[in-house]
Motif scaffolding. Structure first.
Motif, PDB file in Angstrom:
ATOM      1  N   MET A  17       0.825  -1.200   0.000  1.00 24.04           N
ATOM      2  CA  MET A  17       0.000   0.000   0.000  1.00 24.04           C
ATOM      3  C   MET A  17       0.862   1.254   0.000  1.00 24.04           C
ATOM      4  N   PHE A  20       2.485   1.531  -3.343  1.00 22.08           N
ATOM      5  CA  PHE A  20       1.513   1.935  -4.365  1.00 22.08           C
ATOM      6  C   PHE A  20       1.259   3.441  -4.294  1.00 22.08           C
ATOM      7  N   THR A  21       1.048   3.922  -3.076  1.00 21.26           N
ATOM      8  CA  THR A  21       0.778   5.344  -2.903  1.00 21.26           C
ATOM      9  C   THR A  21       1.963   6.177  -3.399  1.00 21.26           C
ATOM     10  N   PHE A 108      -3.297   5.558   8.583  1.00 19.36           N
ATOM     11  CA  PHE A 108      -3.246   6.833   7.875  1.00 19.36           C
ATOM     12  C   PHE A 108      -3.804   6.614   6.483  1.00 19.36           C
ATOM     13  N   ASN A 109      -4.261   7.668   5.854  1.00 20.99           N
ATOM     14  CA  ASN A 109      -4.678   7.513   4.470  1.00 20.99           C
ATOM     15  C   ASN A 109      -3.577   8.097   3.582  1.00 20.99           C
ATOM     16  N   PRO A 110      -3.633   7.798   2.287  1.00 17.32           N
ATOM     17  CA  PRO A 110      -2.543   8.232   1.399  1.00 17.32           C
ATOM     18  C   PRO A 110      -2.253   9.729   1.493  1.00 17.32           C
ATOM     19  N   GLU A 111      -3.315  10.534   1.638  1.00 13.00           N
ATOM     20  CA  GLU A 111      -3.099  11.985   1.699  1.00 13.00           C
ATOM     21  C   GLU A 111      -2.275  12.352   2.933  1.00 13.00           C
ATOM     22  N   GLN A 112      -2.646  11.720   4.048  1.00  9.90           N
ATOM     23  CA  GLN A 112      -1.922  12.024   5.279  1.00  9.90           C
ATOM     24  C   GLN A 112      -0.457  11.638   5.146  1.00  9.90           C
TER      25      GLN A 112
ATOM     26  N   MET B   1     -10.929  10.322  -0.796  1.00  6.24           N
ATOM     27  CA  MET B   1      -9.566   9.795  -0.920  1.00  6.24           C
ATOM     28  C   MET B   1      -9.221   9.644  -2.398  1.00  6.24           C
ATOM     29  N   LEU B   5      -7.207   2.478  -2.169  1.00  6.53           N
ATOM     30  CA  LEU B   5      -6.403   1.341  -1.705  1.00  6.53           C
ATOM     31  C   LEU B   5      -7.243   0.086  -1.544  1.00  6.53           C
ATOM     32  N   PHE B   8      -6.322  -3.528  -2.269  1.00 11.23           N
ATOM     33  CA  PHE B   8      -5.351  -4.255  -1.460  1.00 11.23           C
ATOM     34  C   PHE B   8      -6.039  -5.087  -0.382  1.00 11.23           C
ATOM     35  N   MET B  56      -6.021   0.611   8.571  1.00 15.79           N
ATOM     36  CA  MET B  56      -5.845   1.266   7.278  1.00 15.79           C
ATOM     37  C   MET B  56      -7.067   1.115   6.392  1.00 15.79           C
TER      38      MET B  56
END
Lengths: 123, 707
Positions: A17, A20-21, A108-112, B1, B5, B8, B56
Motif C-alpha cells: 500500500m 503503491f501510494t 493513515f490515508n494516502p493523503e496524510q 480519498m 487502496l 489491497f 488502514m
C-alpha cells in the motif's frame, strides 16, 4: 529525476500500500521486509532520498535500522520516517533519539502520508 | 480519498490469515514454553500487523479488538503478566473471535457485538487496568480546525542543534510555514553561532523569527513543528486580526454513543452492553403485532440469500513462490525460441532436413512437458497449511477427553494440489478425532499397560511414487478384531459364516453407521464420520488403509493423487476404440494360457493368476464393442486393483503410456458406469478413462450399459 524511497515493513500488505501510494505520486520505491534486508539493499547500492520504516519487525527492528542508517556517511542526513501504531511518546522518543526525522501514525490515508513526506523531503 | 487502496483488501485478508495462523500456533507453543520471548514477540507482531493493517482499511471493529489482545500480549512480553492456562484460553477464544470479525469485515456481515464486547471486557479486565486509549483515535488536526478567520502569528524558533542528524532540514519548515499563508516578515537569529574554530558544520546554530498571515489556526501552525517540538525553543504568538462567530461543525456527525465514550460519560464496555440490549427490528415488529414471526423469518431468509452469493463471488487467490514463476518464464522463453526455430524450418523445408525437424519437435515436447509440470507446480502448496489446525484441535480434544496427548507433525513441507489440500482437511480432522477418542487410552489405562501416560498422535506426509501419503498414527490400544467382528455381525454388515481377512475386518469400520465406542462423546462415537472419511478420500481418487497392532496402536494411511486434473494413464485398444486405464490401478498385464481360464456357472469367467482366481471381464462385453480378439489367450489381460479388490480386464492391445487431462463426463454428457471421464487423444479423437471401481461393481452385479 524521481526520488527514491526505501519502504521497510514486514507486512506485505502495508508495504504494497505504501509503495503503491508512493509510486502513484511519482516516487521510485525500493522495498524491504525488515531492517536487515533494508541494510542489505542500501549496501547493495540503493540510494534512497527517504526511508519509511515500520518499527516492529523480525530480524532487525526499526529503531536499530534507523541507528544503522545514521552510521552510513551517505545517509547521515537522509530523512527517515517511522510508521507507528503507538501514538505513545516512548516510541517517538526512542525513534528521535535513534535519529528518526519524524513519524506517521497508523492508520493513515494516502493523503496524510504524502503530507508528512512533503514535510521532510525537499521538493 | 484520491488514491484508492481498496484493491489491497484481498491481500490484507490473505495476510491476516497467515498472522492468525502464526498467533494460534504461537499461543499453543506458549503453553509449553511460557518464558519464550522470541515466541511472544512473534505472536505480538502478528497481532500488531493485523491491528495496523485493519485500521488502514477502516475495519475499526477488528483493529479495536486486536488492540485489546495486543495490550495483553504486550504485558506478557514485558513480563508484567505471567502466561497461565486461563490467559492462553482467553487469548485463544479472542483469536477465534478475531477470526470471525475478520470474516465479517470480508463479507460485510454484522458480528456478534455482545460476544465481542464481552471478550474485549475480559481482555481488559485481565490486565488489571482498563486500556483507555483506542487504537484508531488519531485526531487529524485539519479536520477539527476552527472556522476561518485571519491570524497573524509571530513565530520564534530555535531548533535543536542535532537537527541535521535526524535528517531534518530547517528550510523545509520555513517552506511549510510559507505554504500555509503569507510570510510578511522573516528574521535570522545567528546569536548562537560560535567562533569559527569551534563551529561544527554538522550542527544547527541558527534560529528564525517570522510573521505569518494565515487563515489556519494555532493547532495547524503548531503541527508543523511536530517532529522537533521537544528540544526546540518555540513560541507562537497569535494576534487575531478579525474573527468570525464559531459555526457548528456538523459534517459527518458522530453517533451519540461514540461522543459519550469520548467525553468519558460511559465506557466502551458499558456502551456495548447498552447496544446489545437494543432489540432487533424484527422482534419489535412482532411485539407490536405488525408482522408475524413467520413473515420476519421469511424476510430474514431473503436477506441472507442476498448476502450468500456475494460471499461466493470472492475469487480465491494463491501465493506462489516467485522462484517458481521465474522458472516458468524462463521456460516460456525457451518455448518461444523452439517455436521460432520450427517456423524458420517450416518456411524453407526440404526432405533432407527431416532429422532436424524431428529433433526440434522432440525439443518442443520436452518444453511442453516441463511447462506442464511447472504449471501444475504452481497449484502445489505445502500440506503444512492443512496440518496447522491440528495442534489446536488436539489441545481441545485432550482437555475434553481427559487424556494427555502429544501431537507430532512431520512432512509439513510436502507439496500437493491446493484443491486436494482443501478437501482433505475434514477427513483428516475425523481421523485425528478418532485417534484421540477411540485410539488412545485414558491415562490410568495407559499406565496399567506399562505405557507412558501421555499418548502420541503422529501426522506425517510424504511422497510415494506419483501419489502422496498422509498417515495418522496413534500409540493407543489398537483395533479390537473381536469387537469389530461382533458389532459387524450384530449390525448385519456381515454374516457369522463369512470368512474375512484382517484387512477386510478393519475395513468394516468405514461402513456407514458403524461405531464400537461404548459411550458416545461429543467428539466421536456416533458412527458418522469414518464412512464419510472413506467417501471423501475416494472422491479425490485416493485410498484409505489401516494397519493396527493390538496394544501398540493404529495407523491410517491416506494415499492421494498429487493432482486431480491430470493422471498418468495406459492407453489400450479394444476393436476400433481407445481407452485409458489409470496407471496407479494397474498391477500387471498378462497373456493367459488356456489352463489358467475357468468358467463357473453364476460367477462368470475366472482367471487363475499364480493361485488366485480373479474375475475376468471382457471390456468389449461391458461396452458392447466389436473386438478384434475374442480369445483371451491371444488378447491381453490387465490386472487392475482398487481398495484391495482385483479384476482382470481383457483388451486387444496395449498402445502406450501417457499423461491425460481428465474432462468430466457428467458435466458434458452424463454419468456412465465404468467410465471416470474422457480425454482428447493425440489424434484428436475422444478416449474414455476407465473407472476401476465402477468396473468392479459391474463385474459383481453383472450389469452394464452401452457407452
Amino acid at each position: 529525476m524521481a526520488k527514491t524511497v526505501l519502504v521497510v515493513d514486514d507486512s506485505p500488505t502495508m508495504r504494497q500500500m505504501v509503495a503503491f501510494t508512493l509510486t502513484s505520486a511519482g516516487y521510485q520505491v525500493v522495498e524491504a521486509g525488515n531492517g536487515k534486508e533494508a541494510v542489505g539493499k542500501v549496501n547493495g547500492g540503493a540510494k534512497p532520498d527517504l526511508v519509511v520504516t515500520d518499527l516492529n519487525m523480525p530480524e532487525m527492528d526499526g529503531i536499530t535500522l534507523i541507528k544503522e542508517i545514521r552510521k552510513m556517511p551517505a545517509l547521515k542526513f537522509t530523512p527517515i520516517l517511522m510508521l507507528t501504531t503507538e501514538a505513545s511518546d516512548d516510541k517517538k522518543k526512542a525513534g528521535q533519539a535513534a535519529g528518526a526525522t519524524g513519524w506517521i501514525v497508523k492508520p493513515f490515508n494516502p493523503e496524510q502520508m504524502m503530507a508528512v513526506i512533503k514535510k521532510v523531503l525537499p521538493g | 480519498m484520491s488514491t484508492d487502496l481498496s484493491h489491497f483488501k484481498d491481500a490484507f485478508f490473505e495476510e491476516s490469515q497467515e498472522h492468525l495462523t502464526t498467533i494460534e500456533e504461537g499461543l499453543l507453543q506458549l503453553e509449553q514454553r511460557p518464558g519464550d520471548i522470541d515466541l511472544l514477540n512473534r505472536i505480538f507482531r502478528g497481532a500488531h500487523s493485523i491491528k495496523g493493517n485493519s485500521g488502514m482499511f477502516g475495519f475499526t471493529a477488528v483493529s479495536q479488538f486486536t488492540h485489546k489482545m495486543e495490550s495483553v500480549l504486550d504485558q506478557l512480553r514485558s513480563s508484567q503478566m505471567v502466561v497461565t492456562v486461563a490467559i492462553t484460553d482467553l487469548l485463544l477464544q479472542s483469536l477465534d473471535c478475531l477470526k470471525t470479525l475478520i470474516d465479517c469485515a470480508r463479507t460485510g456481515a454484522a458480528p456478534d457485538e455482545a460476544h465481542v464486547a464481552a471478550l474485549g471486557g475480559r481482555l481488559e479486565a485481565c490486565q488489571g487496568t482498563p486500556a483507555p486509549g483506542q487504537a484508531t483515535a488519531v485526531p487529524a488536526a485539519d479536520e477539527r480546525s476552527l472556522p476561518p478567520g485571519t491570524h497573524r502569528f509571530t513565530i520564534t524558533w530555535a531548533p535543536p542543534r542535532y537537527l541535521f542528524q535526524r535528517g531534518l532540514d530547517p528550510a523545509q519548515f520555513l517552506k511549510e510555514l510559507a505554504s500555509l499563508g503569507t510570510v510578511t516578515h522573516l528574521a535570522l537569529d545567528a546569536g548562537r553561532l560560535p567562533v569559527l574554530m569551534e563551529l561544527d558544520p554538522e550542527q544547527c546554530y541558527l534560529g528564525w523569527t517570522l510573521e505569518l498571515e494565515t487563515g489556519k489556526d494555532l493547532k495547524v501552525i503548531d503541527a508543523v513543528f511536530d517532529f522537533v517540538r521537544e528540544d526546540s525553543t518555540l513560541t507562537i504568538v497569535d494576534n487575531p486580526v478579525e474573527t468570525h462567530p464559531t459555526a457548528a461543525v456538523s459534517d459527518g456527525a458522530k453517533p451519540l454513543g461514540e461522543i459519550l465514550v469520548e467525553t468519558g460519560v460511559v465506557s466502551q464496555t458499558q456502551l456495548n452492553q447498552a447496544l446489545s440490549q437494543q432489540k432487533k427490528v424484527g422482534e419489535i415488529l412482532v411485539e407490536q403485532k405488525v408482522a408475524t414471526p413467520e413473515q420476519i423469518s421469511e424476510a430474514l431468509k431473503k436477506q441472507s440469500e442476498c448476502t450468500v452469493p456475494a460471499k461466493k463471488a470472492e475469487t480465491p487467490s494463491i501465493r506462489v513462490d516467485t522462484v517458481k514463476i521465474d522458472r516458468l518464464i524462463n521456460l516460456v522463453g525457451e518455448l518461444v525460441i523452439t517455436q521460432s526455430m520450427l517456423s524458420d524450418l517450416g518456411s524453407r523445408f526440404e526432405m533432407s532436413q527431416l532429422p532436424v525437424l524431428l529433433e526440434r519437435v522432440a525439443q518442443l515436447e520436452r518444453n511442453t512437458r516441463e511447462i506442464q509440470e511447472r504449471v501444475m507446480g504452481i497449484r502445489m502448496v505445502p500440506i503444512g497449511n492443512a496440518f496447522s489446525r491440528f495442534p489446536r484441535l488436539v489441545r481441545d480434544l485432550s482437555g475434553k477427553a481427559g487424556k494427555k496427548i502429544q501431537l507430532i507433525l512431520s512432512g509439513e513441507e510436502t507439496e500437493l494440489d491446493k484443491t486436494v489440500i482443501e478437501s482433505i482437511g475434514d477427513p483428516l480432522t475425523h481421523l485425528v478425532r478418532n485417534s484421540a477418542d477411540h485410539g488412545l487410552e485414558p491415562p490410568d489405562e495407559r499406565l496399567a499397560a506399562g505405557k507412558p501416560e501421555q499418548g502420541i498422535i503422529r501426522l506425517n506426509a510424504f511422497h510415494e511414487g506419483g501419489s502422496i501419503c498422509i498417515t495418522v498414527e496413534d500409540d493407543g490400544r489398537g483395533l479390537n478384531r473381536d469387537k469389530i467382528l461382533a458389532k459387524g455381525i450384530k449390525q448385519g454388515l456381515i454374516a457369522e459364516s463369512d470368512k474375512l481377512s484382517d484387512e477386510q475386518i478393519w475395513m468394516l469400520i468405514f461402513k456407514p453407521g458403524f461405531s464400537t465406542a461404548e459411550k458416545v462423546t461429543d467428539v466421536s462415537g456416533r458412527g458418522v464420520g469414518m464412512d464419510v472419511v472413506k467417501r471423501n478420500i475416494e472422491g479425490l481418487g485416493g485410498t484409505v488403509s489401516i494397519k493396527t497392532v493390538t496394544g501398540k496402536g493404529t495407523t491410517f494411511t491416506l494415499k492421494l493423487p498429487l493432482t486431480l486434473a491430470i493422471i498418468e494413464g495406459m492407453t489400450v485398444r479394444v476393436g476400433q476404440d481407445t481407452y485409458i486405464v489409470p496407471l496407479l490401478s494397474i498391477l500387471e498385464s498378462i497373456q493367459p494360457k488356456r489352463e489358467m481360464l475357468k468358467s463357473i456357472v453364476g460367477k462368470g469367467e475366472l482367471v487363475n493368476v499364480r493361485g488366485t482366481y480373479l474375475p475376468l471381464m471382457r471390456l468389449y462385453d461391458v461396452f458392447r464393442l466389436e473386438p478384434e480378439l475374442s480369445d483371451p489367450t491371444k488378447a491381453i489381460l490387465l490386472i487392475l486393483e482398487t481398495e484391495g479388490e482385483r479384476v482382470a480386464v481383457m483388451v486387444d492391445e496395449i498402445l502406450g503410456q501417457q499423461q491425460v487431462v481428465i474432462k468430466s463426463m457428467e458435466q458434458n454428457f452424463r454419468k456412465i458406469e465404468g467410465v471416470a471421464g474422457a480425454t482428447i487423444l493425440g489424434d484428436g479423437t475422444v478416449g474414455f478413462i476407465l473407472d476401476v471401481r465402477g468396473l468392479l461393481n459391474i463385474s459383481r452385479n453383472g450389469t452394464a450399459q452401452a457407452a
